[in-house]
Design an enzyme around this catalytic site. Structure first.
Site, PDB file in Angstrom:
ATOM      1  N   GLN A 279       0.816  -1.208   0.000  1.00  0.00           N
ATOM      2  CA  GLN A 279       0.000   0.000   0.000  1.00  0.00           C
ATOM      3  C   GLN A 279       0.851   1.260   0.000  1.00  0.00           C
ATOM      4  O   GLN A 279       2.049   1.222   0.262  1.00  0.00           O
ATOM      5  CB  GLN A 279      -0.937   0.005   1.216  1.00  0.00           C
ATOM      6  N   HIS A 315     -10.624   4.724  18.794  1.00  0.00           N
ATOM      7  CA  HIS A 315      -9.957   3.580  19.418  1.00  0.00           C
ATOM      8  C   HIS A 315     -10.499   3.272  20.820  1.00  0.00           C
ATOM      9  O   HIS A 315     -10.484   2.105  21.231  1.00  0.00           O
ATOM     10  CB  HIS A 315      -8.445   3.802  19.451  1.00  0.00           C
ATOM     11  N   ASP A 339      -0.843   0.312  13.396  1.00  0.00           N
ATOM     12  CA  ASP A 339      -0.319   1.587  13.896  1.00  0.00           C
ATOM     13  C   ASP A 339      -0.124   1.580  15.409  1.00  0.00           C
ATOM     14  O   ASP A 339       0.516   2.481  15.961  1.00  0.00           O
ATOM     15  CB  ASP A 339      -1.229   2.750  13.492  1.00  0.00           C
ATOM     16  N   ASP A 358      -0.882  -8.525  11.453  1.00  0.00           N
ATOM     17  CA  ASP A 358      -1.017  -7.499  10.410  1.00  0.00           C
ATOM     18  C   ASP A 358      -0.252  -7.947   9.170  1.00  0.00           C
ATOM     19  O   ASP A 358       0.769  -8.640   9.268  1.00  0.00           O
ATOM     20  CB  ASP A 358      -0.489  -6.151  10.902  1.00  0.00           C
ATOM     21  N   ASP A 401      -1.205 -12.499   5.966  1.00  0.00           N
ATOM     22  CA  ASP A 401      -2.585 -12.250   5.584  1.00  0.00           C
ATOM     23  C   ASP A 401      -3.485 -12.784   6.690  1.00  0.00           C
ATOM     24  O   ASP A 401      -3.282 -13.899   7.187  1.00  0.00           O
ATOM     25  CB  ASP A 401      -2.884 -12.944   4.252  1.00  0.00           C
ATOM     26  N   ASP A 422      -9.624  -4.825  13.521  1.00  0.00           N
ATOM     27  CA  ASP A 422      -9.523  -3.416  13.116  1.00  0.00           C
ATOM     28  C   ASP A 422      -8.947  -3.345  11.702  1.00  0.00           C
ATOM     29  O   ASP A 422      -7.815  -2.907  11.488  1.00  0.00           O
ATOM     30  CB  ASP A 422      -8.637  -2.652  14.108  1.00  0.00           C
TER      31      ASP A 422
END
Length: 573
Positions: A279, A315, A339, A358, A401, A422
């Site tokens: 990304q 959050h 993050d 992630d 993944d 999330d």
């Protein structure tokens, strides 16, 4: 005096040399052609915020254009001259398509501001819509126009190479098409491998210039070998040298120029950008003065992920109702959330271990151990925002993944007291499976009987069907589901779905909540209770909304329909 037999061997060796050369050139050009398809669709998806359908649209357009180009090649009289000219044009177009598109889109986005500045117009009278709006909208189709243009030229390559081979030796006539297509298919496979293994992580403009250099190299070699068969060979050679200079400039400066134009699409100042394997990450800064802290925001592929001004609203609602509804908080699984902002809230509950799954290791790295090229003020702000949670020894990082990573956790026999999902909205098919019934059934196997699970579920008001579909999909997977919402200023009204699998529902568990026994000054039990209230007619059409069965793309379609009129750079979580 030489006899025919004494000259046949050298001629045959020369013919084989030419043949291998032409087939090699064809394979290289096939690789370049495939990479151009990926580059243009990649740009449309990452920079313009287009849906994943951009990839399929681009490939379809280029394939049709290549077919038309193959027919058009019959109009070229001299195959040698035509091919040399074609490679010059493909190299120039392929290298400059991205930078020209970025320039036009960036200029179109800034045009209202420029007009207002020159005419001295106040901010509330900045021109919008009409011709300017039409120009901005049309500019977003430029990648597809480039796809058609490049497709037409790429489609001419095979017929011209076939004619060149035929003119050099009639022996090739019988298997001419089959041999060339074989080289073409193999070359395309190599191009796909190069894209996945190497170019995917490169800056888009740099990748375009490098790809174009192979078209130019093919042109140079072709001119050198068939100099006497090419009309205006000197002029074409000069053109190749000029384009070499253009490519060199684009390799050295193009990525920064492209980024500067892309930055014009954001309202605030872009202070850092990074293209990862998966990304495009963009960080912006807005200075407020009066000794107030700057506002930092992160965008992924042009979509807002958080703003430092109100991320705690999102959050706290993602994390605290979930943990308050769970009997225990020792072992927690977070899917997405690289993050670390959610982790900061989770650690207020003093868990023993948190596993974060992630896909993008580069994204996590920016928040865990910022890159040296990131501005110091930004790296400090990011670490402050997440409380340096990613460096907490209780955090176990897994990069995979989510669909496959959950399978591995199941194979290990893991159980979690709390699961927090999330992930970005299901804005393309690859993400849709992470909101499917099968995925949620896997999560059910991982969740403790007295635990709780929460899934971020897009906006209940901007995407009502998608929001309700997430809840119904969790129910179809065996969860007892409640949904709740709250206003997050950067996103508008946002929603979450919370589920349990044993005992009372999450809403019932939270009903008796009178205090949060954690260090939390903003969120109150009253806000949590109120978040579960919706207008009386909110669910009146829920019987018409379907759960998201794996492979159905149902949620993706709901989401696409809801946001189709709001595609842009500041709307999505």
């Amino acid at each position: 005096m030489d006899t025919p037999s004494s000259n046949s061997a050298p001629r045959k060796r020369l013919a084989w040399f030419d043949d291998v050369l032409l087939l090699g050139i064809m394979a290289v050009l096939a690789a370049c052609g495939l990479i151009y398809e990926y580059l243009l669709s990649h740009y449309a998806g990452r920079i313009l915020g287009a849906l994943e359908a951009a990839i399929y649209t681009m490939i379809g357009l280029m394939i049709v254009s290549m077919g038309i180009g193959a027919f058009a090649a019959r109009k070229i009289r001299c195959a040698f001259t035509g091919f040399a000219t074609l490679e010059l044009l493909v190299a120039l177009g392929g290298a400059s398509a991205i930078i020209i598109t970025a320039t036009i889109i960036g200029f179109g986005h800034q045009l209202p501001q420029l007009i207002a500045l020159n005419l001295g117009l106040p901010q509330d009278q900045i021109p919008d819509g009409g011709f300017i709006g039409a120009l901005q909208q049309a500019a977003r189709y430029l990648p597809y126009i480039w796809g058609v243009v490049l497709g037409l030229m790429i489609g001419m390559e095979i017929p011209l190479i076939a004619r060149v081979r035929q003119s050099l030796s009639d022996e090739h006539l019988l298997h001419n098409a089959g041999t060339i297509y074989g080289a073409d298919y193999i070359g395309a496979g190599v191009g796909a491998a190069l894209w996945v293994g190497f170019m995917l992580a490169l800056d888009i403009q740099l990748a375009a210039a490098l790809t174009a250099s192979f078209n130019l190299l093919a042109g140079f070699i072709f001119i050198w070998r068939f100099w006497h068969k090419i009309n205006h060979a000197k002029l074409l050679l000069a053109g190749h040298f000029i384009v070499t200079g253009v490519l060199t400039t684009l390799v050295l400066h193009g990525p920064q120029w492209e980024q500067d134009f892309n930055n014009l699409l954001f309202q605030d100042k872009v202070i850092y950008s990074k293209a990862t394997r998966f990304q495009q990450l963009t960080f912006t800064e807005r200075l407020r003065g009066n000794h107030l802290k700057p506002v930092y925001a992160m965008y992924i592929n042009g979509r807002l992920q958080f703003s430092s001004d109100d991320e705690q609203v999102y959050h706290t609602f993602l994390v605290h109702p979930t943990l308050a509804a769970s009997a225990r908080h020792d072992n927690i699984l977070v899917i997405g959330g690289g993050d670390g902002l959610g982790l900061k809230q989770i650690f207020k509950w003093q868990p023993k271990q948190v596993t974060l799954l992630d896909l993008d290791a580069d994204l996590v790295s920016l928040f865990k151990d910022p890159s040296p090229d990131m501005p110091d003020r930004l790296s400090q702000a990011l670490r402050q925002l997440n409380g340096d949670a990613l460096n907490d020894p209780r955090v176990k990082l897994i990069f995979d993944d989510a669909f496959n990573g959950v399978d591995k956790l199941l194979a290990e026999g893991n159980k979690y007291d709390v699961i927090i999902v999330d992930l970005p909205d299901p804005s393309h098919p690859d993400l849709n499976k992470l909101y499917s019934d099968i995925f949620y059934r896997k999560l059910k196997e991982l969740l403790a009987m007295d635990g709780a699970l929460t899934v971020q579920s897009t906006s209940p008001y901007h995407a009502t069907k998608a929001f309700i579909s997430v809840g119904k999909t969790l129910e179809s997977a065996g969860f007892n589901v409640d949904q709740y919402h709250h206003n997050v200023p950067s996103f508008g009204e946002w929603g979450w779905s919370i589920g349990t699998i044993g005992g009372r529902s999450a809403k019932a568990r939270l009903k008796s909540l009178n205090t949060l026994n954690i260090d939390e000054a903003w969120l109150t039990p009253g806000l949590i209770h109120g978040a579960f209230e919706f207008p009386g007619n909110f669910y009146q059409n829920q019987d018409q909304i379907k759960p998201n069965a794996i492979g159905s793309l149902q949620l993706y379609r709901y989401h696409q329909q809801a946001w189709s009129e709001d595609q842009g750079l500041t709307l999505f979580k």
